[in-house]
Design a protein around this motif. Sequence first.
Motif, PDB file in Angstrom:
ATOM      1  N   MET A   1      -3.058   5.079   1.008  1.00 56.96           N
ATOM      2  CA  MET A   1      -3.565   5.720   2.204  1.00 56.96           C
ATOM      3  C   MET A   1      -3.013   7.134   2.282  1.00 56.96           C
ATOM      4  O   MET A   1      -1.811   7.344   2.169  1.00 56.96           O
ATOM      5  CB  MET A   1      -3.179   4.966   3.463  1.00 56.96           C
ATOM      6  CG  MET A   1      -3.670   5.647   4.740  1.00 56.96           C
ATOM      7  SD  MET A   1      -3.158   4.805   6.224  1.00 56.96           S
ATOM      8  CE  MET A   1      -4.169   3.353   6.099  1.00 56.96           C
TER       9      MET A   1
ATOM     10  N   MET B   1       0.851  -1.180   0.000  1.00 59.14           N
ATOM     11  CA  MET B   1       0.000   0.000   0.000  1.00 59.14           C
ATOM     12  C   MET B   1       0.895   1.241   0.000  1.00 59.14           C
ATOM     13  O   MET B   1       1.831   1.340   0.770  1.00 59.14           O
ATOM     14  CB  MET B   1      -0.901   0.002   1.231  1.00 59.14           C
ATOM     15  CG  MET B   1      -1.744   1.265   1.322  1.00 59.14           C
ATOM     16  SD  MET B   1      -2.754   1.454   2.811  1.00 59.14           S
ATOM     17  CE  MET B   1      -3.821   0.063   2.699  1.00 59.14           C
TER      18      MET B   1
ATOM     19  N   GLU C   1      -4.326  -0.165  -3.314  1.00 59.67           N
ATOM     20  CA  GLU C   1      -4.835   0.896  -2.449  1.00 59.67           C
ATOM     21  C   GLU C   1      -3.720   1.867  -2.110  1.00 59.67           C
ATOM     22  O   GLU C   1      -2.541   1.530  -2.185  1.00 59.67           O
ATOM     23  CB  GLU C   1      -5.372   0.315  -1.137  1.00 59.67           C
ATOM     24  CG  GLU C   1      -6.565  -0.571  -1.288  1.00 59.67           C
ATOM     25  CD  GLU C   1      -7.071  -1.068   0.051  1.00 59.67           C
ATOM     26  OE1 GLU C   1      -6.287  -1.143   1.014  1.00 59.67           O
ATOM     27  OE2 GLU C   1      -8.274  -1.376   0.134  1.00 59.67           O
TER      28      GLU C   1
ATOM     29  N   THR D   1      -8.316   5.791   2.996  1.00 55.36           N
ATOM     30  CA  THR D   1      -7.871   4.696   2.151  1.00 55.36           C
ATOM     31  C   THR D   1      -8.628   4.785   0.831  1.00 55.36           C
ATOM     32  O   THR D   1      -9.853   4.819   0.820  1.00 55.36           O
ATOM     33  CB  THR D   1      -8.139   3.333   2.818  1.00 55.36           C
ATOM     34  OG1 THR D   1      -7.494   3.325   4.104  1.00 55.36           O
ATOM     35  CG2 THR D   1      -7.601   2.199   1.965  1.00 55.36           C
TER      36      THR D   1
ATOM     37  N   LYS E   1       1.587   5.022   0.865  1.00 54.30           N
ATOM     38  CA  LYS E   1       1.136   5.972   1.881  1.00 54.30           C
ATOM     39  C   LYS E   1       1.557   7.379   1.488  1.00 54.30           C
ATOM     40  O   LYS E   1       2.683   7.594   1.054  1.00 54.30           O
ATOM     41  CB  LYS E   1       1.709   5.617   3.254  1.00 54.30           C
ATOM     42  CG  LYS E   1       1.135   4.335   3.795  1.00 54.30           C
ATOM     43  CD  LYS E   1       1.549   4.106   5.222  1.00 54.30           C
ATOM     44  CE  LYS E   1       0.926   2.804   5.709  1.00 54.30           C
ATOM     45  NZ  LYS E   1       1.252   2.537   7.097  1.00 54.30           N
TER      46      LYS E   1
ATOM     47  N   GLU F   1      -7.104   9.147   8.339  1.00 57.62           N
ATOM     48  CA  GLU F   1      -6.489   8.252   7.368  1.00 57.62           C
ATOM     49  C   GLU F   1      -7.562   7.948   6.330  1.00 57.62           C
ATOM     50  O   GLU F   1      -8.649   7.472   6.671  1.00 57.62           O
ATOM     51  CB  GLU F   1      -6.024   6.953   8.021  1.00 57.62           C
ATOM     52  CG  GLU F   1      -4.845   7.129   8.928  1.00 57.62           C
ATOM     53  CD  GLU F   1      -4.352   5.839   9.554  1.00 57.62           C
ATOM     54  OE1 GLU F   1      -3.281   5.880  10.147  1.00 57.62           O
ATOM     55  OE2 GLU F   1      -5.039   4.794   9.448  1.00 57.62           O
TER      56      GLU F   1
END
Length: 73
Positions: A32, A1, A30, A68, A3, A66
């Motif tokens: 974040m 993922m 994904e 997502t 970030k 956060e």
Amino acid sequence: MVKIDCLGDMCPVPVLRLKNVMDSIKNGEECMLVTDHSCTITNIKSFCKANHLKYKAEEVINGVWEVTISLNK
């Protein structure tokens, strides 16, 4: 993922950073985005809706969210 740390960044910077990342991730992946500005949540929601992206926002600490975001083509 992937970030994206957008703590301290004001709009439209978080949306622009998200756009750059979304251009390079693959279907099903994904990312974040972490932000401490509530206005960012509204702008991210609009961006995701316009680009047919799924998102989930959660306030993990008072004033820190956060978000997502997933790409599902």
